[in-house]
Design a protein around this motif. Structure first.
Motif, mmCIF file in Angstrom:
data_model
loop_
_atom_site.group_PDB
_atom_site.id
_atom_site.type_symbol
_atom_site.label_atom_id
_atom_site.label_comp_id
_atom_site.label_asym_id
_atom_site.label_seq_id
_atom_site.Cartn_x
_atom_site.Cartn_y
_atom_site.Cartn_z
ATOM 1 N N PRO A 12 0.832 -1.211 0.000
ATOM 2 C CA PRO A 12 0.000 0.000 0.000
ATOM 3 C C PRO A 12 0.861 1.254 0.000
ATOM 4 O O PRO A 12 1.882 1.329 0.692
ATOM 5 C CB PRO A 12 -0.800 -0.120 1.300
ATOM 6 C CG PRO A 12 0.021 -1.006 2.175
ATOM 7 C CD PRO A 12 0.767 -1.943 1.278
ATOM 8 N N VAL A 13 0.458 2.219 -0.801
ATOM 9 C CA VAL A 13 1.148 3.503 -0.853
ATOM 10 C C VAL A 13 0.789 4.300 0.395
ATOM 11 O O VAL A 13 -0.388 4.403 0.766
ATOM 12 C CB VAL A 13 0.750 4.302 -2.118
ATOM 13 C CG1 VAL A 13 1.327 5.710 -2.073
ATOM 14 C CG2 VAL A 13 1.212 3.563 -3.367
ATOM 15 N N LEU A 14 1.788 4.837 1.043
ATOM 16 C CA LEU A 14 1.560 5.679 2.217
ATOM 17 C C LEU A 14 1.462 7.139 1.788
ATOM 18 O O LEU A 14 0.492 7.824 2.108
ATOM 19 C CB LEU A 14 2.692 5.488 3.231
ATOM 20 C CG LEU A 14 2.494 6.125 4.602
ATOM 21 C CD1 LEU A 14 1.297 5.505 5.315
ATOM 22 C CD2 LEU A 14 3.756 5.963 5.452
ATOM 23 N N GLU A 88 0.868 9.519 -10.345
ATOM 24 C CA GLU A 88 -0.567 9.730 -10.108
ATOM 25 C C GLU A 88 -1.115 8.823 -9.009
ATOM 26 O O GLU A 88 -2.309 8.843 -8.710
ATOM 27 C CB GLU A 88 -1.338 9.487 -11.405
ATOM 28 C CG GLU A 88 -0.986 10.484 -12.492
ATOM 29 C CD GLU A 88 -1.503 10.043 -13.863
ATOM 30 O OE1 GLU A 88 -2.061 8.914 -13.958
ATOM 31 O OE2 GLU A 88 -1.343 10.813 -14.821
ATOM 32 N N ARG A 89 -0.257 7.982 -8.413
ATOM 33 C CA ARG A 89 -0.724 7.114 -7.332
ATOM 34 C C ARG A 89 -1.094 7.952 -6.112
ATOM 35 O O ARG A 89 -0.573 9.028 -5.892
ATOM 36 C CB ARG A 89 0.353 6.098 -6.939
ATOM 37 C CG ARG A 89 0.791 5.103 -8.002
ATOM 38 C CD ARG A 89 -0.372 4.372 -8.647
ATOM 39 N NE ARG A 89 -0.819 5.114 -9.834
ATOM 40 C CZ ARG A 89 -2.018 4.977 -10.391
ATOM 41 N NH1 ARG A 89 -2.902 4.177 -9.843
ATOM 42 N NH2 ARG A 89 -2.330 5.671 -11.458
ATOM 43 N N ARG A 90 -1.993 7.398 -5.335
ATOM 44 C CA ARG A 90 -2.459 8.079 -4.132
ATOM 45 C C ARG A 90 -2.395 7.131 -2.935
ATOM 46 O O ARG A 90 -2.243 5.920 -3.092
ATOM 47 C CB ARG A 90 -3.895 8.582 -4.334
ATOM 48 C CG ARG A 90 -4.015 9.639 -5.431
ATOM 49 C CD ARG A 90 -3.264 10.907 -5.054
ATOM 50 N NE ARG A 90 -3.327 11.931 -6.111
ATOM 51 C CZ ARG A 90 -2.386 12.135 -7.009
ATOM 52 N NH1 ARG A 90 -1.283 11.375 -6.994
ATOM 53 N NH2 ARG A 90 -2.502 13.070 -7.905
ATOM 54 N N SER A 91 -2.545 7.683 -1.758
ATOM 55 C CA SER A 91 -2.498 6.888 -0.533
ATOM 56 C C SER A 91 -3.489 5.731 -0.604
ATOM 57 O O SER A 91 -4.621 5.888 -1.064
ATOM 58 C CB SER A 91 -2.815 7.790 0.661
ATOM 59 O OG SER A 91 -2.828 7.050 1.854
ATOM 60 N N ARG A 92 -3.021 4.548 -0.190
ATOM 61 C CA ARG A 92 -3.763 3.293 -0.130
ATOM 62 C C ARG A 92 -3.819 2.553 -1.464
ATOM 63 O O ARG A 92 -4.306 1.415 -1.511
ATOM 64 C CB ARG A 92 -5.175 3.496 0.427
ATOM 65 C CG ARG A 92 -5.191 4.024 1.850
ATOM 66 C CD ARG A 92 -6.599 4.129 2.375
ATOM 67 N NE ARG A 92 -6.618 4.689 3.720
ATOM 68 C CZ ARG A 92 -7.725 4.920 4.419
ATOM 69 N NH1 ARG A 92 -8.906 4.634 3.898
ATOM 70 N NH2 ARG A 92 -7.648 5.435 5.638
ATOM 71 N N ASP A 93 -3.368 3.171 -2.553
ATOM 72 C CA ASP A 93 -3.215 2.408 -3.789
ATOM 73 C C ASP A 93 -2.192 1.303 -3.559
ATOM 74 O O ASP A 93 -1.294 1.439 -2.716
ATOM 75 C CB ASP A 93 -2.727 3.305 -4.932
ATOM 76 C CG ASP A 93 -3.807 4.228 -5.462
ATOM 77 O OD1 ASP A 93 -4.976 4.050 -5.086
ATOM 78 O OD2 ASP A 93 -3.469 5.132 -6.251
ATOM 79 N N LEU A 94 -2.303 0.213 -4.298
ATOM 80 C CA LEU A 94 -1.369 -0.898 -4.150
ATOM 81 C C LEU A 94 -0.361 -0.912 -5.288
ATOM 82 O O LEU A 94 -0.715 -0.697 -6.450
ATOM 83 C CB LEU A 94 -2.121 -2.232 -4.109
ATOM 84 C CG LEU A 94 -3.038 -2.469 -2.912
ATOM 85 C CD1 LEU A 94 -3.751 -3.804 -3.064
ATOM 86 C CD2 LEU A 94 -2.247 -2.427 -1.615
ATOM 87 N N LEU A 95 0.910 -1.170 -4.951
ATOM 88 C CA LEU A 95 1.966 -1.324 -5.940
ATOM 89 C C LEU A 95 2.577 -2.711 -5.802
ATOM 90 O O LEU A 95 2.807 -3.184 -4.687
ATOM 91 C CB LEU A 95 3.065 -0.268 -5.749
ATOM 92 C CG LEU A 95 2.710 1.182 -6.063
ATOM 93 C CD1 LEU A 95 3.912 2.084 -5.793
ATOM 94 C CD2 LEU A 95 2.257 1.336 -7.507
ATOM 95 N N ASP A 96 2.837 -3.340 -6.941
ATOM 96 C CA ASP A 96 3.497 -4.647 -6.968
ATOM 97 C C ASP A 96 5.003 -4.397 -7.046
ATOM 98 O O ASP A 96 5.511 -3.905 -8.053
ATOM 99 C CB ASP A 96 3.012 -5.429 -8.191
ATOM 100 C CG ASP A 96 3.553 -6.855 -8.214
ATOM 101 O OD1 ASP A 96 4.737 -7.048 -7.871
ATOM 102 O OD2 ASP A 96 2.809 -7.773 -8.598
ATOM 103 N N ILE A 97 5.712 -4.740 -5.971
ATOM 104 C CA ILE A 97 7.132 -4.406 -5.856
ATOM 105 C C ILE A 97 7.943 -5.651 -5.511
ATOM 106 O O ILE A 97 7.534 -6.461 -4.676
ATOM 107 C CB ILE A 97 7.360 -3.318 -4.781
ATOM 108 C CG1 ILE A 97 6.603 -2.042 -5.154
ATOM 109 C CG2 ILE A 97 8.840 -3.024 -4.586
ATOM 110 C CD1 ILE A 97 6.758 -0.914 -4.156
ATOM 111 N N VAL A 98 9.098 -5.786 -6.163
ATOM 112 C CA VAL A 98 10.064 -6.833 -5.836
ATOM 113 C C VAL A 98 11.320 -6.174 -5.277
ATOM 114 O O VAL A 98 11.832 -5.203 -5.838
ATOM 115 C CB VAL A 98 10.432 -7.674 -7.076
ATOM 116 C CG1 VAL A 98 11.481 -8.727 -6.707
ATOM 117 C CG2 VAL A 98 9.201 -8.344 -7.670
#
Length: 297
Positions: A12-14, A88-98
């Motif tokens: 989740p994006v903070l 353009e991401r905002r708080s609580r959006d999810l990012l797939d990260i390795v």
């Protein structure tokens, strides 16, 4: 490299914030935060689940904190569709990260004087490195440069963390008018530096390596090279590096780097396969010729 290895997480994006000419995204990623060492990076999926953008984007980790169980921050500029989507991401959006991926900066066993030289957003991984060095009792001096004042990253933090902080800009809008390497030699001499750590564009790293070599001190560079997968499969990020045995090999920046000894990177040959690189066409003939010459000598 950290023995725990990388993990893939939907984070989740903070926060997403502007930092002058850059964007900084902070995500909640405890699995990555606990494994991180300065110099490592993350690989981020962009475009969303329905996107035709298949390739991930690599970003150096700028900061990790214990907040919210473990947060990770990375920095970027908007350069295309992928980074525009990220901005353009905002708080609580999810990012797939390795992550964390790659080999970190090696740390000295004993307290030494260290110069950290960064160019533009390439300075980002030098900040967690500075904190690690300070914890080991090392002196830290920063030399940070960019094209203009708005692209000199985190000058206030650099002044707070380091013994001294020198800034350069190509247009003279902030600090010294010129390049990082114009100021680096003087800082090395004034601080009686024992080692240089650097991250930034390849031409800058080549010049930083030359300055360090001229002063007779080692240099560790985190190279900026295009990476399609970040996991060593695609071979798009290979660069020629001279091994301990004197043989040039095409090594993967994402797995064997991104940190290398500067004097071992063949900067002038980046983007090519040198004729004398292991496995290159004609390598065997060149190698056999060298062996014959040594035997004759």
């Amino acid at each position: 490299m950290n023995e725990q290895g990388p993990v893939q997480i939907r984070c989740p994006v903070l926060t997403v914030r502007r930092v002058d000419a850059y964007y900084a995204i902070t995500v909640v990623a405890p699995g990555i935060a606990e494994r991180f060492r300065a110099g490592q990076f993350v690989s981020v999926a962009v475009g969303g689940e329905q996107s035709s953008t298949l390739l991930r984007r690599p970003f150096a980790i700028h900061d990790v904190k214990p907040d919210y169980g473990g947060t990770v921050e990375f920095l970027f500029s908007v350069r295309g569709q992928g980074t525009a989507w990220l901005s353009e991401r905002r708080s609580r959006d999810l990012l797939d990260i390795v992550g964390p991926l790659g080999r970190p900066f090696p740390l000295p066993r004993d307290p030494v004087n260290c110069v950290l030289a960064g160019g533009g957003s390439g300075a980002a991984p030098l900040f967690p490195l500075a904190l690690s060095l300070r914890r080991r009792g090392c002196r830290v001096d920063f030399v940070l440069g960019a094209a203009s004042a708005d692209r000199v990253f985190s000058a206030i933090t650099a002044r707070r963390v380091a013994e001294t902080a020198t800034f350069t800009t190509d247009d003279g809008s902030f600090g010294v008018h010129g390049a990082v390497t114009d100021a680096l030699g003087r800082v090395i001499e004034d601080a009686r530096s024992d080692v240089v750590y650097s991250c930034g564009p390849m031409p800058m790293l080549r010049e930083v390596t030359a300055v360090a070599s001229a002063h007779g001190i080692p240099v560790q560079v985190a190279v900026e090279e295009t990476m399609a997968c970040g996991t060593g499969l695609c071979m798009t990020c290979v660069i020629p590096v001279v091994g301990e045995d004197g043989i040039t090999r095409m090594v993967r920046t994402c797995m064997d780097g991104p940190v290398f000894r500067g004097e071992r990177v063949r900067f002038d040959d980046v983007g090519t396969i040198p004729f004398d690189a292991l496995g290159a066409p004609g390598w065997k003939a060149h190698h056999d010729s060298d062996v014959t010459d040594r035997e004759a000598g």
